[in-house]
Design an enzyme around this catalytic site. Structure first.
Site, PDB file in Angstrom:
ATOM      1  CE1 TYR A 199      -3.186  -5.751  -6.058  1.00  0.00           C
ATOM      2  CE2 TYR A 199      -4.864  -6.451  -7.625  1.00  0.00           C
ATOM      3  CZ  TYR A 199      -4.493  -5.694  -6.424  1.00  0.00           C
ATOM      4  OH  TYR A 199      -5.298  -4.854  -5.761  1.00  0.00           O
ATOM      5  CD  GLU A 233      -2.604  -1.445  -0.026  1.00  0.00           C
ATOM      6  OE1 GLU A 233      -2.885  -0.475  -0.776  1.00  0.00           O
ATOM      7  OE2 GLU A 233      -3.133  -2.855  -0.457  1.00  0.00           O
TER       8      GLU A 233
END
Length: 614
Positions: free
Chosen positions: A439, A355
């Site tokens: 991803y 993150e």
């Protein structure tokens, strides 16, 4: 001049001018006043937005995102989840049934717009679920600024996805994408994607936010707290200043960010520390047995920012906050919302590393996530694994930091449900396919480029990408342009195959013939994606010799790589099925033959890539 010729000439000129349009980006300044009713999980809000049109276009309408309107039965998000069933996002459904369908009426998300004005005059607007279309009284001319004022009230939804009340770890309020947010406008027009669960896009903006909330709450946010001595949690000597209704007033500012996010809970504690030559970091979390690993985070987070700054470009904002909230992990300006309960430091840091890396590949390099989610999530995953490999070196060394991602990709391909990475984020039909195309293939896009051009060139490409495009909105073409310039290679073919198709790489050793003074190896391309091939041998005395077999489409070959020296051979035309090379080693001198000893190539069948000489 004949009319038809004149029309053609005008068209050519207009196309040339369109291609020559200088880069621009829009800008906004928000001033918000928010009054929270914590008992009812509602709030009243008003805001003024100074919006600057830096485009060459006159704007007659503007659009706002009202993301919370998605959190209710029969919304587009609910319909999408219901249609996908068990193939959709597991966080949005249970046993294949949408969780949104059963949200109680009093916990449905809502952003109720009372009015909006432009320069003091009422405007007509339409609510199209999560999009608000606003018709302007005065068109916004190029290179001019206008003022919007608006008033609304909102119901904080049941926590289903990212935002909402009472998440599964007991955090009261996660306030993300919570305000009427002006949409991005660029060369592609307004970015008005309906919100059905995936990503976001917005112009860089400044924020001045005042939040009134019950004095017992601690607020964590992505911004700079202006009055830490008047609120709970940030100053040991604070004297909480309240208004007549016993609410504390929190004043936050932030500059040049895509959004402003915050979270509130009565059990939060706040810890902070300074990263040398980096940001001031805040840890905002519930202090209990399940979150005690947060107490060990400081040295790891410090080294994390130092590694990111060194390899990917300097973090430009003054602060960063890791906040316990949300439903897993989601990035915002100067903060992230993550689940706080963790078994060990590596688990917590893995989430923080991912993150946090979005501050590079979502905030500072603000690609359109809805259109190119692989550039955001994939590049972020690359940075995460690059750094985590140094923070927590594996007990058994891997051939490269991305080996686990490569193996996961190979296993996923066998399922036969892959979808192209070029698809829009919200328009993938299968949740797992979205994950891997975005991803994993986004991460492996960089891994493959490192293999093709050499790791030094990839590192330089990432640095130049940051230097040229930080605090802007780059596209995939912008990144590819830099990669080609740094490497001297034509890489458009690779970009096309890897992003626009689901074709796979599959090279193998077809035949090995040992002669008295040499060995001849025949390689075969069994896949649909052509690639250069690094073919290596290990001799019986443990010496490794690598032969670079370039691909003709690159029209240039890598000159160096961190995985060892190599000898460059004749190129392999992409139309040619097989390739033969002869090396000056006999069978008795060889121990192992193989394609790519570094194991970076995303070959889907590794079984025929190596031969052990016996």
């Amino acid at each position: 001049m004949r009319k038809s010729v004149a029309i053609l000439f005008a068209f050519i000129i207009s196309q040339f001018q369109a291609q020559q349009t200088p880069y621009y980006q829009q800008a906004a300044k928000y001033k918000m006043d928010i009054d929270v009713n914590a008992e009812k999980f509602t709030y009243n809000g008003n805001q003024t937005i100074q919006y600057t049109n830096n485009s060459p276009d006159e704007l007659k309408v503007v659009y706002f995102h009202l993301y919370w309107n998605a959190f209710k039965p029969n919304s587009m998000m609910d319909q999408r989840v219901g249609n996908q069933g068990k193939n959709g996002d597991s966080r949005l459904q249970k046993d294949g049934i949408s969780r949104l369908a059963s949200i109680p009426k009093d916990q449905e998300g809502a952003q109720n717009i009372h009015w909006i004005k432009q320069n003091g005059k009422d405007l007509k607007f339409e609510i199209q679920e999560t999009i608000m279309k606003v018709y302007l009284n005065e068109p916004i001319k190029p290179n001019s600024t206008t003022a919007f004022t608006m008033e609304w009230d909102a119901v904080i939804p049941q926590q289903i996805r990212r935002s909402g009340r009472n998440n599964r770890e007991g955090v009261d309020m996660t306030m993300t994408q919570w305000y009427p947010k002006i949409a991005e406008y660029d060369y592609d027009g307004w970015a008005t994607f309906d919100y059905v669960g995936r990503e976001f896009h917005a112009p860089f903006s400044d924020f001045d936010v005042t939040i009134k909330i019950n004095k017992d709450y601690v607020v964590g946010a992505g911004g700079i707290l202006q009055n830490p001595t008047e609120v709970k949690g940030y100053d040991a000597n604070a004297k909480i200043k309240t208004e007549k209704d016993k609410k504390a007033v929190w004043k936050w500012t932030a500059k040049n960010m895509l959004d402003f996010a915050w979270s509130a809970d009565r059990d939060y504690i706040v810890k902070s520390f300074d990263v040398p030559e980096g940001p001031k970091v805040f840890l905002v979390y519930q202090n209990n047995e399940k979150t005690k690993v947060w107490e060990q985070a400081q040295p790891y987070v410090t080294k994390y920012f130092q590694l990111m700054n060194s390899h990917f470009g300097k973090y430009v904002y003054p602060t960063y906050a890791f906040i316990q909230g949300g439903d897993g992990g989601m990035e915002y300006g100067m903060c992230t919302m993550i689940l706080g309960e963790a078994q060990d430091m590596e688990g917590l840091m893995g989430l923080m590393a991912h993150e946090g890396a979005h501050s590079w590949y979502q905030q500072m390099l603000a690609t359109n996530e809805s259109m190119h989610p692989w550039m955001d999530e994939g590049f972020t995953s690359y940075a995460e694994n690059f750094v985590m490999n140094q923070l927590f070196p594996p007990k058994e060394p891997l051939p490269n930091p991305f080996a686990n991602s490569l193996n996961a990709y190979r296993n996923f391909i066998k399922k036969g449900i892959e979808e192209p990475a070029v698809w829009l984020g919200d328009h993938h039909d299968n949740g797992s396919a979205y994950t891997y195309s975005t991803y994993v293939k986004g991460e492996l896009y960089l891994v493959q480029l490192g293999y093709i051009m050499g790791e030094q060139n990839l590192a330089e490409t990432l640095k130049q990408y940051y230097n040229q495009w930080s605090m802007k909105h780059p596209s995939d073409r912008d990144f590819l342009h830099i990669a080609q310039k740094v490497s001297g290679m034509d890489l458009k073919w690779f970009h096309h195959y890897w992003i626009n198709t689901t074709k796979t790489i599959d090279y193998g050793i077809k035949d090995v013939k040992y002669d008295a003074k040499s060995t001849t190896i025949t390689l075969v391309n069994n896949g649909q994606v052509p690639m250069p091939v690094d073919f290596s041998v290990m001799t019986t005395d443990k010496k490794i010799i690598t032969y670079q077999i370039p691909l003709n489409m690159t029209h240039s070959w890598k000159e160096k790589d961190i995985y060892g020296d190599f000898k460059t051979m004749e190129y392999w035309p992409w139309t040619q099925k097989e390739y033969t090379l002869t090396i000056p080693y006999t069978k008795s001198q060889l121990a192992v033959l193989g394609i790519d000893f570094s194991q970076r190539i995303a070959d889907v069948n590794m079984e025929n890539n190596f031969v052990e000489v016996k």
